[in-house]
Design an enzyme around this catalytic site. Structure first.
Site, PDB file in Angstrom:
ATOM      1  N   TYR A  14       0.862  -1.189   0.000  1.00 39.47           N
ATOM      2  CA  TYR A  14       0.000   0.000   0.000  1.00 39.47           C
ATOM      3  C   TYR A  14       0.888   1.225   0.000  1.00 39.47           C
ATOM      4  O   TYR A  14       1.838   1.306   0.774  1.00 39.47           O
ATOM      5  CB  TYR A  14      -0.878   0.029   1.250  1.00 39.47           C
ATOM      6  CG  TYR A  14      -2.323  -0.280   0.922  1.00 39.47           C
ATOM      7  CD1 TYR A  14      -3.021   0.530   0.034  1.00 39.47           C
ATOM      8  CD2 TYR A  14      -2.971  -1.364   1.486  1.00 39.47           C
ATOM      9  CE1 TYR A  14      -4.338   0.246  -0.286  1.00 39.47           C
ATOM     10  CE2 TYR A  14      -4.289  -1.655   1.177  1.00 39.47           C
ATOM     11  CZ  TYR A  14      -4.972  -0.837   0.289  1.00 39.47           C
ATOM     12  OH  TYR A  14      -6.262  -1.110  -0.040  1.00 39.47           O
ATOM     13  N   GLU A  29      -0.495   4.761  -0.391  1.00 38.32           N
ATOM     14  CA  GLU A  29      -1.349   5.939  -0.586  1.00 38.32           C
ATOM     15  C   GLU A  29      -0.522   7.210  -0.460  1.00 38.32           C
ATOM     16  O   GLU A  29       0.298   7.345   0.451  1.00 38.32           O
ATOM     17  CB  GLU A  29      -2.479   5.943   0.446  1.00 38.32           C
ATOM     18  CG  GLU A  29      -3.543   4.918   0.111  1.00 38.32           C
ATOM     19  CD  GLU A  29      -4.699   4.919   1.097  1.00 38.32           C
ATOM     20  OE1 GLU A  29      -4.709   5.753   2.006  1.00 38.32           O
ATOM     21  OE2 GLU A  29      -5.576   4.065   0.940  1.00 38.32           O
ATOM     22  N   ASP A  32      -7.672  13.655 -24.953  1.00 35.45           N
ATOM     23  CA  ASP A  32      -7.729  12.248 -24.533  1.00 35.45           C
ATOM     24  C   ASP A  32      -7.060  11.460 -25.654  1.00 35.45           C
ATOM     25  O   ASP A  32      -7.650  11.233 -26.711  1.00 35.45           O
ATOM     26  CB  ASP A  32      -9.192  11.823 -24.343  1.00 35.45           C
ATOM     27  CG  ASP A  32      -9.309  10.355 -23.923  1.00 35.45           C
ATOM     28  OD1 ASP A  32      -8.328   9.596 -24.104  1.00 35.45           O
ATOM     29  OD2 ASP A  32     -10.380   9.968 -23.436  1.00 35.45           O
ATOM     30  N   THR A  75      -4.764   6.009 -21.678  1.00 37.49           N
ATOM     31  CA  THR A  75      -4.548   4.682 -21.122  1.00 37.49           C
ATOM     32  C   THR A  75      -3.129   4.275 -21.521  1.00 37.49           C
ATOM     33  O   THR A  75      -2.494   4.931 -22.353  1.00 37.49           O
ATOM     34  CB  THR A  75      -5.550   3.662 -21.693  1.00 37.49           C
ATOM     35  OG1 THR A  75      -5.573   3.794 -23.110  1.00 37.49           O
ATOM     36  CG2 THR A  75      -6.938   3.881 -21.138  1.00 37.49           C
ATOM     37  N   LYS A 135      -2.995   0.537 -24.978  1.00 33.59           N
ATOM     38  CA  LYS A 135      -3.467   0.433 -26.369  1.00 33.59           C
ATOM     39  C   LYS A 135      -2.239   0.512 -27.289  1.00 33.59           C
ATOM     40  O   LYS A 135      -1.393  -0.380 -27.219  1.00 33.59           O
ATOM     41  CB  LYS A 135      -4.503   1.531 -26.631  1.00 33.59           C
ATOM     42  CG  LYS A 135      -5.763   1.367 -25.756  1.00 33.59           C
ATOM     43  CD  LYS A 135      -6.854   2.334 -26.137  1.00 33.59           C
ATOM     44  CE  LYS A 135      -8.134   2.070 -25.371  1.00 33.59           C
ATOM     45  NZ  LYS A 135      -8.284   2.881 -24.157  1.00 33.59           N
ATOM     46  N   ARG A 143      -2.421  -2.676 -18.555  1.00 25.99           N
ATOM     47  CA  ARG A 143      -3.717  -1.995 -18.449  1.00 25.99           C
ATOM     48  C   ARG A 143      -3.588  -0.934 -17.380  1.00 25.99           C
ATOM     49  O   ARG A 143      -3.097  -1.186 -16.278  1.00 25.99           O
ATOM     50  CB  ARG A 143      -4.814  -2.973 -18.055  1.00 25.99           C
ATOM     51  CG  ARG A 143      -5.111  -3.988 -19.132  1.00 25.99           C
ATOM     52  CD  ARG A 143      -6.447  -4.616 -18.909  1.00 25.99           C
ATOM     53  NE  ARG A 143      -7.485  -3.709 -19.335  1.00 25.99           N
ATOM     54  CZ  ARG A 143      -7.977  -3.652 -20.581  1.00 25.99           C
ATOM     55  NH1 ARG A 143      -7.509  -4.461 -21.508  1.00 25.99           N
ATOM     56  NH2 ARG A 143      -8.917  -2.805 -20.892  1.00 25.99           N
TER      57      ARG A 143
HETATM   58  N1  DSN Z   1     -12.996   0.492 -24.774  1.00 22.28           N
HETATM   59  C1  DSN Z   1     -11.993   1.344 -25.370  1.00 22.28           C
HETATM   60  C2  DSN Z   1     -11.933   1.159 -26.840  1.00 22.28           C
HETATM   61  O1  DSN Z   1     -12.044   0.032 -27.264  1.00 22.28           O
HETATM   62  O2  DSN Z   1     -11.742   2.107 -27.590  1.00 22.28           O
HETATM   63  C3  DSN Z   1     -12.130   2.745 -24.973  1.00 22.28           C
HETATM   64  O3  DSN Z   1     -12.136   2.805 -23.596  1.00 22.28           O
END
Ligand code: DSN
Length: 420
Positions: free
Chosen positions: A52, A54, A198, A224, A227, A233
């Site tokens: 932990y 925090e 974003d 994120t 991707k 993730r």
């Molecule tokens: N679920 C994602 C996507 O596939 O684009 C976005 O959060």
């Protein structure tokens, strides 16, 4: 304590191995997925999950965080260098939490956000009614132009003038064109709005400089990490120095408790990998592969929205070639043939988000497996063959056999079974 997963839970191991086989033997064209490296997965599955922590480096609420500070500082320093930003918070657990933190930091409930419509390529957290964003903020949406199918920034400027948003969100999950962030900055400045990019989908492209850079123009950037960036993730928020304190307070204690230190460690590994020359080559190839696939699909008679792509994905309008075939049905037919894609709404879709008239395809995963232009053309042909012969199980069997042969030629995670 010392037994391996294989010894403790063979049932779970069996399911995991089944998915490993799926990941190896199918062609996955979901543009928001990727194959994380073994190094990333090792960090994510490490003992760092046990602590932990925090708070933030040198300001923790728990004792024993000395080494956690090392992990988090490493991730922050690498992300700052990779994206050329003043400040980074690497704690958000997922993309929606990163956007939530940005809104929480910059806005009061009821404030106006101007963002892209979900069915024109936006995201749930950009203001869908059922999402927290749609419930707590006043959402005004821009969309794409019906003729060009591109975002008309002139129309965005008019909406900004009309509604005076406190925040403009630029970014998408199903938009095949690039964003000129300088233009968006000018719109935000014209109404004194904050500008948030974003970049969840295009973060890897931006890090490799194969997409225009938002850093000089945006107040806050969210992404994120799993991707195109090909990390674990998770997510992060980047911002100008003046917003550092409000962003950090919004993430913790505003929205989250203890950070996932194992995920932060894996983010650090991914950022290091993204600074290697091979990463730039990979992202360049992702974009070239997408272009090759879109062109081949087009010459096979399918219609890519906007006529093509400039990034890692394309959106195919099925309604022009197969009036009766929905995106959902097409995606199911393709899965039977060994190809995994997303069904997706197209702009001005007559079908619902559950059925849809489109397919969203992307090249990050097949490019991670080393495929190039020639393979993109073959995949486009396999997609067309499947859709044309969708009522014939022999066609799907034939395509699946070709997919399998292809998968063996471009293996992934070959040595994973050997890991302890
Ligand atoms: N679920 C994602 C996507 O596939 O684009 C976005 O959060």
């Amino acid at each position: 304590m010392d037994r391996s997963l294989y010894e403790v839970d063979p049932e779970l191991v069996e399911i995991t191995l089944q998915d490993l086989e799926r990941q190896q033997n199918f062609l996955t064209l979901i543009p928001s997925e990727n194959y994380a490296s073994i190094a990333v997965m090792q960090a994510q599955g490490s003992i760092l999950a046990n602590k932990y922590a925090e708070g933030y480096p040198a300001a923790r609420y728990y004792n024993g965080c000395r080494f956690m500070d090392g992990v988090e500082s490493l991730a922050i320093a690498r992300a700052k260098k990779l994206f050329g930003v003043d400040h980074v918070n690497v704690q958000p657990h997922a993309g929606t939490q990163a956007n939530m933190a940005a809104y929480h930091a910059l806005l009061e409930p009821g404030d106006t956000i101007l963002s892209l419509k979900l069915d024109h390529g936006g995201h749930l957290s950009h203001g869908l009614k059922q999402n927290f964003a749609g419930r707590y903020y006043n959402i005004v949406h821009y969309g794409v132009d019906p003729d060009t199918e591109r975002i008309d920034t002139g129309a965005v400027a008019e909406l900004a003038e009309q509604h005076h948003p406190k925040l403009i969100v630029v970014g998408a999950t199903a938009y095949p064109r690039q964003f000129d962030f300088a233009e968006w900055r000018a719109i935000a400045d014209s109404v004194k709005a904050y500008l948030l990019a974003d970049i969840a989908h295009i973060a890897g492209l931006i890090a490799a400089k194969v997409h225009p850079d938002p850093a000089p123009y945006c107040d806050v950037i969210t992404t994120t990490t799993h991707k195109t960036l090909r990390g674990p993730r998770g997510a992060m928020v980047m911002c100008r120095e003046e917003f550092a304190e409000v962003i950090d307070r919004a993430v913790f204690p505003g929205l989250q408790g203890g950070p996932f230190m194992h995920s932060i460690a894996a983010k650090a590994v991914a950022f290091k990998e993204a600074m290697e020359p091979a990463f730039k080559e990979y992202q360049t190839r992702v974009v070239e592969n997408a272009r090759a696939m879109a062109e081949s699909l087009k010459s096979n008679g399918l219609r890519p929205i906007t006529g093509g792509t400039e990034n890692h994905l394309m959106l195919i309008d099925l309604s022009t070639s197969y009036e009766k075939l929905s995106g959902r049905q097409a995606a199911d037919h393709l899965e039977e043939a060994g190809i995994i894609v997303n069904k997706n709404t197209i702009p001005f879709d007559k079908r619902s988000a559950v059925t849809t008239s489109g397919l969203r395809l992307g090249t990050p995963m097949v490019t991670s497996r080393g495929m190039q232009d020639a393979e993109m053309r073959t995949i486009a042909d396999l997609i067309t063959e499947t859709l044309e012969g969708r009522r014939d199980s022999e066609v799907k069997k034939r395509v699946k056999a070709k997919v399998l042969e292809f998968s063996h030629r471009f293996p992934v995670y070959e040595n994973l079974r050997l890991l302890p």
